[in-house]
Design an enzyme around this catalytic site. Structure first.
Site, PDB file in Angstrom:
ATOM      1  CE1 TYR A  94      -4.416  -2.239   4.950  1.00 20.66           C
ATOM      2  CE2 TYR A  94      -3.368  -0.122   4.539  1.00 20.66           C
ATOM      3  CZ  TYR A  94      -4.001  -1.251   4.071  1.00 20.66           C
ATOM      4  OH  TYR A  94      -4.202  -1.408   2.717  1.00 20.66           O
ATOM      5  CB  SER A 114      -0.895   0.003   1.248  1.00 18.79           C
ATOM      6  OG  SER A 114      -1.544   1.244   1.421  1.00 18.79           O
TER       7      SER A 114
END
Length: 258
Positions: free
Chosen positions: A146, A132
């Site tokens: 995350y 990401s």
């Protein structure tokens, strides 16, 4: 083999590989969604589906045993399975975080370890780890694990790339920004995220093509989209303290922090 192939970027990676004539092994928790995707793509390439819940620590070994039982050689591995846990760290019980870490780190690491001999045996193996843009910038408030988990995938990809380059294996960390998918519906942040400008959003099919093309040319880290490429360059030149303060001021716009 593509993990988390039932929707979003994973499903689009499957569609793109099918367009390129690559036979597929699709895995995810939702067998019905896998079956629908398999029916869509089977006219193009052979498809195998194996349902698995990667939050179960025994799932990677059982998944690889089933692949071996079906005599399916794996040349390409796409570690795509993943999700977010909304809210701050102490707002969730430890089991929730442990399952998340198992899916994002444990399963990815073990599947890669178990399948690497098969991938190397072809001489033109590929591994795509779907990370990401969050891995490349200071962490935000909320979804505490995350960004660290995605940063692990970037470093994991870099190390694997160096280790296996002489075997013809290209390893790529795909680092997309905000992408239209079910991700924010699952985390309950769709209403919040919909307030962001449309030009900040990427389409999952374009992200899939960017990742596959990067893997084919041997690019280790790829950031799709002109906006995110520009942001990455800018943030890399900011002092860390400035970048962290900037993220702190804007966390509430992109993360559920209750």
């Amino acid at each position: 083999m593509i993990t988390g192939a039932s929707s979003g970027i994973g499903a689009e990676i499957a569609r793109e590989y099918a367009r390129r004539g690559v036979p597929l092994i699709l895995t995810a928790r939702r067998e019905d969604r896998l079956a629908q995707l398999a029916d869509e793509l089977r006219a193009r390439v052979p498809i195998e589906i194996i349902s698995a819940d990667l939050a179960d620590p025994t799932a990677p070994a059982r998944l690889c045993d089933e692949i071996e039982r079906r005599r399916l050689p794996v040349r390409i591995l796409v570690n795509n399975a993943g999700y977010g846990v909304p809210g701050r760290y102490r707002s969730k019980d430890w089991k929730t975080h442990a399952d998340f870490l198992q899916v994002m780190l444990g399963a990815t690491s073990e599947l890669t370890w178990r399948l690497l001999p098969s991938i190397c045996a072809h001489g033109q193996g590929r591994i795509i780890n779907v990370a990401s843009f969050a891995a490349l910038v200071p962490a935000a408030d909320g979804q505490t694990l995350y960004a660290p988990a995605k940063a692990y995938l970037v470093k994991f990809s870099e190390a694997l790339s160096l280790e296996n380059a002489d075997r013809g294996v290209h390893v790529t960390a795909l680092c997309p920004g905000f992408t239209w998918s079910e991700f924010h519906d699952v985390t309950g942040t769709r209403a919040m995220m919909s307030k962001l400008p449309k030009w900040m959003w990427l389409h999952a099919d374009a992200v899939a093509r960017a990742g596959i093309d990067a893997a084919e040319r041997g690019q280790v880290v790829v950031v799709p989209g002109a906006f995110y490429k520009t942001m990455y360059c800018l943030i890399r030149h900011l002092p860390d303290s400035w970048a962290l303060k900037l993220m702190g001021r804007n966390s509430g716009k992109i993360r559920k922090v209750d």
